[in-house]
Design a protein around this motif. Structure first.
Motif, PDB file in Angstrom:
ATOM      1  N   PHE A 222      33.346  28.027  28.980  1.00 19.83           N
ATOM      2  CA  PHE A 222      34.155  27.101  29.778  1.00 19.83           C
ATOM      3  C   PHE A 222      34.461  25.835  28.981  1.00 19.83           C
ATOM      4  O   PHE A 222      35.573  25.296  29.037  1.00 19.83           O
ATOM      5  CB  PHE A 222      33.407  26.753  31.064  1.00 19.83           C
ATOM      6  CG  PHE A 222      34.100  25.745  31.940  1.00 19.83           C
ATOM      7  CD1 PHE A 222      34.957  26.156  32.946  1.00 19.83           C
ATOM      8  CD2 PHE A 222      33.902  24.383  31.764  1.00 19.83           C
ATOM      9  CE1 PHE A 222      35.610  25.226  33.763  1.00 19.83           C
ATOM     10  CE2 PHE A 222      34.543  23.442  32.569  1.00 19.83           C
ATOM     11  CZ  PHE A 222      35.401  23.873  33.566  1.00 19.83           C
ATOM     12  N   PHE A 223      33.467  25.344  28.222  1.00 17.70           N
ATOM     13  CA  PHE A 223      33.620  24.059  27.548  1.00 17.70           C
ATOM     14  C   PHE A 223      34.045  24.163  26.079  1.00 17.70           C
ATOM     15  O   PHE A 223      34.718  23.249  25.578  1.00 17.70           O
ATOM     16  CB  PHE A 223      32.301  23.281  27.611  1.00 17.70           C
ATOM     17  CG  PHE A 223      31.972  22.771  28.987  1.00 17.70           C
ATOM     18  CD1 PHE A 223      32.626  21.670  29.514  1.00 17.70           C
ATOM     19  CD2 PHE A 223      31.009  23.395  29.762  1.00 17.70           C
ATOM     20  CE1 PHE A 223      32.332  21.198  30.785  1.00 17.70           C
ATOM     21  CE2 PHE A 223      30.702  22.928  31.030  1.00 17.70           C
ATOM     22  CZ  PHE A 223      31.369  21.826  31.545  1.00 17.70           C
ATOM     23  N   ALA A 224      33.655  25.225  25.380  1.00 19.63           N
ATOM     24  CA  ALA A 224      33.749  25.231  23.916  1.00 19.63           C
ATOM     25  C   ALA A 224      35.170  25.007  23.410  1.00 19.63           C
ATOM     26  O   ALA A 224      35.505  23.948  22.869  1.00 19.63           O
ATOM     27  CB  ALA A 224      33.168  26.537  23.376  1.00 19.63           C
ATOM     28  N   TYR A 225      36.017  26.017  23.555  1.00 21.65           N
ATOM     29  CA  TYR A 225      37.379  25.915  23.024  1.00 21.65           C
ATOM     30  C   TYR A 225      38.202  24.894  23.804  1.00 21.65           C
ATOM     31  O   TYR A 225      39.053  24.191  23.239  1.00 21.65           O
ATOM     32  CB  TYR A 225      38.039  27.291  23.071  1.00 21.65           C
ATOM     33  CG  TYR A 225      39.459  27.309  22.544  1.00 21.65           C
ATOM     34  CD1 TYR A 225      39.720  27.026  21.209  1.00 21.65           C
ATOM     35  CD2 TYR A 225      40.528  27.619  23.381  1.00 21.65           C
ATOM     36  CE1 TYR A 225      41.013  27.039  20.718  1.00 21.65           C
ATOM     37  CE2 TYR A 225      41.822  27.641  22.903  1.00 21.65           C
ATOM     38  CZ  TYR A 225      42.067  27.363  21.566  1.00 21.65           C
ATOM     39  OH  TYR A 225      43.346  27.373  21.086  1.00 21.65           O
ATOM     40  N   ALA A 226      37.943  24.783  25.107  1.00 22.50           N
ATOM     41  CA  ALA A 226      38.700  23.843  25.938  1.00 22.50           C
ATOM     42  C   ALA A 226      38.489  22.410  25.462  1.00 22.50           C
ATOM     43  O   ALA A 226      39.415  21.589  25.497  1.00 22.50           O
ATOM     44  CB  ALA A 226      38.286  23.982  27.399  1.00 22.50           C
ATOM     45  N   THR A 227      37.286  22.090  25.023  1.00 19.41           N
ATOM     46  CA  THR A 227      37.017  20.747  24.516  1.00 19.41           C
ATOM     47  C   THR A 227      37.842  20.469  23.267  1.00 19.41           C
ATOM     48  O   THR A 227      38.476  19.408  23.139  1.00 19.41           O
ATOM     49  CB  THR A 227      35.517  20.598  24.205  1.00 19.41           C
ATOM     50  OG1 THR A 227      34.775  20.780  25.410  1.00 19.41           O
ATOM     51  CG2 THR A 227      35.204  19.236  23.613  1.00 19.41           C
ATOM     52  N   MET A 228      37.839  21.410  22.340  1.00 19.90           N
ATOM     53  CA  MET A 228      38.599  21.223  21.109  1.00 19.90           C
ATOM     54  C   MET A 228      40.086  21.101  21.394  1.00 19.90           C
ATOM     55  O   MET A 228      40.774  20.211  20.869  1.00 19.90           O
ATOM     56  CB  MET A 228      38.322  22.391  20.163  1.00 19.90           C
ATOM     57  CG  MET A 228      38.818  22.183  18.736  1.00 19.90           C
ATOM     58  SD  MET A 228      40.576  22.527  18.535  1.00 19.90           S
ATOM     59  CE  MET A 228      40.612  24.245  19.018  1.00 19.90           C
TER      60      MET A 228
END
Length: 401
Positions: A222-228
């Motif tokens: 949920f957070f990994a690629y969305a953060t980048m």
């Protein structure tokens, strides 16, 4: 490998388009804001609309993969992406831009998961993360094209003409995907997958959701690629414009460097699961370094441009570990559930990509699009990675060797 070359080239082409559409708003954000009279909140929602659409259709896409194959699914949906690009080119206000990006999002909904679905059939499991890293790294040609080249197009012929040209390219890729991609390698000698009834498809989906170890992977994803991508694809350009006063081409150059860093990061992470014999260690390491970089950006008031650029580029490199999570998620499911499995995993990423840009848009608007606003954005994203990492502690590792 020669028999796999057409597949890899077309997977790269279709994911390049998706990457371009994802991040195109960032470099031309000031022009979009001016021409369409957008607020920061509307700009954030325009960034998120693409990903809400991706999220909304992931379950149907997984069913279509298992029933009709990735080849026909991707080709058909790409026609919608073409129509969405035309809509954006004719946009008159925020509603048009959001609608166009929603249509494009539906059209790109099968692009990245087709890579996981097809590569898991064309490459052995131990090398899946490496194969994914090749395609996902090369797909960032689309990210690079949405940086300086798009800024140049916007400054010469206008961003509307850029999206008209992109619609034509999308149509060509859709036709090529239908003509040359195959759902299984030629050496495959087993029986073709049996066409399931609708009830069997739903039972398989329920089986996917009950898979042990799925929850922690979804939490991190949920957070990994969305953060980048929230940094690179939504707020990187506005940050460089509002805080450091860079013009379109200058912003594009920085975003280009960030995109190159992401490509190098993907390639670096690809074989790391085999080097460390653990996907979990790779993910934890990437998340920890990314959190530190975001925290530094959050704590520094009005950093000099050179330092801000260095931190942004480093962040894009170290936050490129998402492909390892994808490979870990794919390892949870048998081949008969591959389509539904990988798209279920992707739902977490799509939801994160929808929530984080929109949510941070409210932060930017509340603090007035200045240095303080973006520092709060960086702090919020660091906190999100921390939450994802806490949940990911319980993940089942899928070691390779």
């Amino acid at each position: 490998m020669a028999s796999r070359l057409p597949l890899l080239l077309l997977l790269i082409a279709v994911t390049c388009l998706s990457q371009f559409y994802r991040v195109s708003n960032s470099v031309i954000a000031p022009e979009l804001t001016r021409d369409l009279d957008l607020s920061a909140r509307q700009l954030g929602w325009a960034g998120s609309a693409f990903f809400f659409a991706l999220f909304a259709v992931q379950i149907p896409v997984g069913m279509w993969f298992d029933r009709f194959g990735a080849r026909r699914t991707v080709a058909a949906l790409s026609l919608l992406a073409m129509l969405g690009s035309l809509w954006i080119a004719r946009a008159a206000d925020a509603a048009d831009l959001i609608a166009g990006r929603t249509i494009v999002g539906i059209g790109c909904a099968a692009s990245f998961m087709s890579v996981v679905f097809l590569c898991s059939r064309w490459f052995e499991q131990a090398r899946l993360a490496t194969a994914l890293s090749w395609v996902f790294a090369a797909s960032n040609i689309g990210t690079l094209a949405a940086a300086t080249p798009l800024a140049w197009v916007a400054g010469t012929v206008g961003w509307r003409h850029g999206f008209l040209g992109l619609a034509a390219v999308t149509l060509l890729v859709a036709v090529g995907f239908l003509a040359f991609v195959r759902d299984r390698p030629p050496e495959y000698l087993g029986p073709e997958a049996r066409k399931e009834t609708p009830a069997e498809i739903l039972r398989g989906l329920w089986e996917v959701w009950r898979t042990p170890g799925l929850g922690p992977v979804l939490s991190m994803h949920f957070f990994a690629y969305a953060t980048m991508l929230t940094v690179l694809g939504v707020w990187g350009g506005p940050y460089l414009y509002d805080v450091h006063k860079l013009d379109g081409v200058e912003r594009g150059n920085v975003l280009l460097a960030m995109g190159v860093a992401q490509i190098l990061g993907i390639l670096a992470y690809g074989p790391m699961d085999r080097v460390l014999r653990s996907r979990k260690k790779v993910v934890f390491g990437g998340a920890a370094i990314s959190m530190v970089l975001l925290a530094v950006m959050a704590l520094m008031a009005n950093p000099p441009l050179w330092l801000a650029v260095m931190l942004l580029v480093a962040f894009c490199f170290f936050c490129a570990y998402g492909t390892v999570i994808v490979a870990q998620g794919r390892a949870l499911f048998p081949d008969r559930l591959a389509g539904r499995g990988v798209t279920t995993v992707n739902m977490a990423q799509c939801l994160g990509l929808a929530v984080l840009p929109a949510g941070t848009g409210y932060i930017v608007e509340a603090f007035g699009s200045g240095d303080t606003a973006y520092r709060w954005v960086f702090a919020t994203l660091a906190g999100g990675l921390a939450l994802g990492s806490i949940a990911y502690v319980r993940a089942r590792d899928s070691a390779t060797g």
